[in-house]
Scaffold this active site. Structure first.
Site, PDB file in Angstrom:
ATOM      1  N   GLY A 504       0.820  -1.203   0.000  1.00 13.45           N
ATOM      2  CA  GLY A 504       0.000   0.000   0.000  1.00 13.45           C
ATOM      3  C   GLY A 504       0.846   1.241   0.000  1.00 13.45           C
ATOM      4  N   SER A 509      -3.932   0.914  -2.352  1.00 12.48           N
ATOM      5  CA  SER A 509      -3.307  -0.385  -2.165  1.00 12.48           C
ATOM      6  C   SER A 509      -3.259  -1.136  -3.488  1.00 12.48           C
ATOM      7  CB  SER A 509      -4.085  -1.205  -1.133  1.00 12.48           C
ATOM      8  OG  SER A 509      -4.152  -0.513   0.110  1.00 12.48           O
ATOM      9  N   ASP A 620       8.292  11.125  -8.257  1.00 15.13           N
ATOM     10  CA  ASP A 620       8.614  10.228  -7.137  1.00 15.13           C
ATOM     11  C   ASP A 620       9.500   9.068  -7.602  1.00 15.13           C
ATOM     12  OD1 ASP A 620       8.615   9.476  -4.502  1.00 15.13           O
ATOM     13  OD2 ASP A 620       6.721   8.390  -4.594  1.00 15.13           O
TER      14      ASP A 620
END
Length: 825
Positions: A504, A509, A620
């Site tokens: 998750g 998730s 990210d």
């Protein structure tokens, strides 16, 4: 007697040196006056020692061709910025001379014949003199009137380099543009095929042309308010250059200046790209700051005729098509591919007879960007298109797409091999170029029947594929081509009611699932999304159309009320972090695999940044978001996820999105984020790929061990780079590749965005296409150096110790980590 001879020889040597020194400075350090000349190794140097002018050889030791040129005096690597006799070299520089003659500056060759001149009609009462200025401008001035404009100046006759203070202009009276023209190749300054000029259409934009005819790049119009070109938005991040534009009734031009005494130049390179280079004194090398077009294969006709350009090739981009060979191997070795390729075997139709009863045939090239300037033929089928080309001896290739037939007669330029997509190109070759039919199944399309059979086969395969998909998804629908709109019930069944959780993260998730056709998938349940149905589908369709071998493929989605799910390919080997940091539960990645993972990841990011219709910033990048398939091929996961988030939340993410330890400095400062934020995160990840450890680890006594600082010091100051390696590799790595990857990592984590390379440049460096210079140590890393009571660096001994102290976290399936820890730092 021997002593006398030795003394006599010494005296002659001293006299010769004095004579040489006298001849070098007899006409002044920066000036060539009347009745004086420049020959041999003599040079003149500008007043403050910025530029030097004299004879040079672009291929010392390999060529006897010499030119009069100008270069930087204080730059240790001879860098030519201007050449006088580009097309007419001399063979003996000692018998040749540059001098004032009949009111002009003239170059005489070894036969005392003039081969270059300023070509002025003399109206002066006194002979002029030539002066080399610190701006890099060689001027011929009238001594009878020192306040007048120069009689002639090199700035009006640029070669391949644009230096600060120089105008690059368009003369409105003569309708003539000044050009920056590339060298023919790396050892020949003769004008090449690529040139940069101010567009004569009054659009206030610069364009790059091939052969002065085909435009393949434009800067876009100049925006006077923002001081940028509309198609060069990265100029907003430029803190070094000041551009100014002037337009009046006589001329229009741009000029630029440089801040902080930076030695900088723009070069029209032999690659067909305009490159902005900065000299880094600490590294003793030129650093590529910016280039356009970004991709080499975007340069028109870069590879010449009968060749293909392929960005994915690691050695060189250009390759001759099958049945062809390099027209000039020597030119190709010098990176001049303009001559392209020539046929090995003449077509049968050119022999006015059939060889052994066999006609010419076609070789299929799928996934191609087609050459320019095809001829359209009115036919109704691929069969008729092939027949038309086969019966026309001048036709060398054809393509049939969207019920349209295109043929190419004679030579063609600009064929490009794509990783995917594109169109199918059929190349005509002599029958003798093909092996026997028994050995060439599925390769050769020999005439009409082969073409038809292939089309039928593809149609059947697609029909079977879509039928299976339809059965697999039952009530699902297909949107935007192959993207599947799953029902929630379908995914609930596939994941066994979401029982097999992989992990998750901040956006939901991830669960493992299996479709009815046995395809294994990864299903991500998104949370806290505020978009409407239409907006969500639009953005998912946009991401679903992004296909690349190094990006995780989005198979489909589900959108039912508040239920939003994404369906991806399942990655058998989980995420990269499980292989780097959890050695007890995973196989150790060898150096070759790690290098390919670094390169593949860079290619994926470069695609997101530079190849997509809209630039996508990942935001990210970290090992958890790099997934590995069954063959350990890297796939960037969660790309474009920010585009799926509501507008209000997106604004918050501008300063908070990402993961601690990988965040670029600009995130914290709150400035607008660009693709260079991904570059920074990628650089931090490179250190972890090398070391097999987290960049920052805390020891039992509370001190932080920060690996990048130690790595940067070893890289920039010299040291045993093998000591940086993951101890599990036992020193088994290619030292050249290790040095390259460490330098790239240091460049990627520079504090200033503008000092970091683009991901496209990173790819070229890792592929060995571009050289990488020695980077400076980022200022931010000095924080760790200056605070050593709390910081310790990794050493060889501490490396082995830290490997034992890592946590033995379970790595059950790591695909879920592609969504984990989007931390608000």
């Amino acid at each position: 007697m021997d002593i006398v001879k030795k003394n006599s020889g010494l005296m002659l040597s001293v006299l010769f040196m004095c004579f040489s020194l006298k001849s070098h400075v007899s006409f002044g350090a920066d000036t060539i006056s009347a009745n004086e000349s420049l020959s041999g190794n003599q040079t003149i140097i500008s007043a403050d020692g910025v530029f030097e002018l004299g004879f040079f050889s672009p291929a010392p030791g390999n060529s006897s061709k010499y030119y009069i040129g100008m270069w930087y005096y204080k730059v240790s690597v001879q860098t030519i910025v201007w050449v006088a006799n580009r097309e007419k070299p001399v063979s003996d520089r000692f018998s040749s001379s540059l001098r004032i003659s009949d009111g002009n500056l003239v170059l005489f060759n070894e036969s005392k014949l003039p081969i270059w001149s300023t070509n002025l009609t003399s109206t002066t009462t006194r002979p002029p003199e030539a002066v080399l200025l610190d701006t890099g401008n060689l001027v011929l001035r009238d001594l009878s009137n020192n306040l007048s404009e120069p009689l002639w100046q090199s700035f009006d006759h640029p070669a391949h380099t644009w230096i600060p203070g120089m105008k690059l202009r368009y003369d409105k009276r003569t309708k003539v543009s000044q050009l920056l023209t590339s060298w023919k190749n790396e050892e020949d300054p003769a004008p090449g095929l690529f040139s940069l000029e101010l567009a004569p259409d009054g659009s206030n934009s610069y364009v790059i042309l091939w052969n002065r005819s085909e435009q393949y790049w434009s800067s876009g119009p100049w925006d006077e308010n923002q001081k940028i070109f509309s198609l060069v938005p990265e100029m907003r991040l430029n803190y070094i250059y000041n551009f100014s534009y002037v337009s009046n009734e006589n001329e229009s031009y741009f000029t630029y200046s440089v801040k902080d005494a930076t030695t900088s130049r723009f070069v029209m390179d032999v690659s067909g790209q305009i490159k902005q280079m900065n000299w880094l004194e600490g590294s003793k090398a030129w650093f590529l700051f910016w280039s356009q077009p970004r991709q080499q294969c975007e340069v028109y006709a870069y590879c010449g005729q009968f060749s293909t350009c392929n960005e994915l090739q690691t050695e060189q981009f250009c390759t001759c098509l099958q049945g062809f060979q390099q027209k000039s191997e020597n030119d190709w070795n010098l990176k001049d591919y303009s001559g392209g390729c020539v046929r090995k075997t003449r077509l049968q139709c050119e022999n006015n007879s059939l060889a052994n009863g066999k006609s010419d045939k076609f070789l299929e090239y799928p996934n191609m960007a087609l050459p320019e300037h095809p001829q359209s033929v009115a036919v109704e089928s691929i069969k008729e298109c092939a027949t038309f080309c086969l019966n026309n001896c001048s036709c060398t290739a054809y393509s049939y797409e969207d019920n349209g037939c295109s043929i190419w007669n004679g030579n063609f330029l600009g064929l490009q091999q794509l990783a995917q997509g594109g169109k199918t190109f059929y190349l005509k070759l002599a029958a003798s170029e093909f092996p026997s039919s028994k050995n060439s199944k599925g390769i050769v399309i020999g005439g009409v029947l082969g073409s038809v059979a292939l089309v039928v086969l593809i149609g059947l395969m697609m029909l079977v594929y879509f039928r299976r998909r339809k059965r697999a998804t039952k009530e699902t629908e297909v949107v935007e081509g192959s993207l599947v709109a799953f029902t929630y019930k379908d995914l609930q069944t596939a994941t066994k009611n979401f029982s097999d959780k992989l992990g998750g993260g901040g956006f939901g998730s991830v669960f493992k699932g299996v479709l009815p056709n046995s395809s294994v998938i990864a299903v991500k349940k998104l949370e806290s999304l505020s978009q409407g149905e239409k907006q969500f589908r639009t953005e998912v369709s946009t991401i679903g159309n992004i296909q690349h071998v190094n990006l995780v493929r989005l198979l489909g989605f589900c959108s039912e009320g508040t239920k939003r799910l994404l369906v991806y390919d399942y990655m058998a080997n989980g995420s990269l972090d499980s292989h780097l940091f959890h050695e007890k539960d995973s196989k150790v990645l060898d150096w070759k695999t790690r290098y390919q993972i670094a390169l593949g990841t860079a290619r994926g990011l470069a695609y997101l940044h530079e190849k997509c219709r809209d630039c996508i910033i990942h935001c990210d990048i970290k090992p958890e978001n790099i997934l590995l398939d069954a063959e350990l091929c890297p796939k960037v996961a969660d790309f474009g996820l920010a585009k799926l988030v509501g507008r209000e939340f997106s604004r918050v993410l501008t300063t908070m999105r990402g993961t601690r330890g990988y965040l670029a400095p600009e995130w914290i400062s709150g400035v607008a984020i660009t693709t260079k934020a991904d570059v920074y995160s990628y650089g931090m990840m490179l250190f972890e790929i090398v070391s097999g450890r987290r960049n920052s680890e805390q020891s039992e006594d509370g001190r932080v061990k920060f690996f990048p600082t130690w790595a940067a010091k070893l890289t920039t100051e010299g040291g045993d780079l093998l000591s940086l390696l993951d101890p599990r590799l036992e020193g088994n790595a290619d030292v050249e590749e290790l040095s390259r990857i460490c330098k790239v990592a240091c460049w990627c984590i520079q504090d200033e965005e503008t000092h970091r390379p683009s991901m496209g440049q990173v790819v070229q460096i890792l592929e060995g296409v571009l050289d990488v210079t020695m980077p400076p140590i980022p200022r931010s890393l000095q924080v760790f150096v200056d605070n050593q009571e709390h910081i310790i660096f990794f050493t060889e001994s501490s490396s082995s110790q830290s490997s034992h102290s890592r946590s033995n976290t379970s790595t059950a399936s790591s695909q879920a980590k592609s969504t984990s820890s989007s931390t608000n730092s």
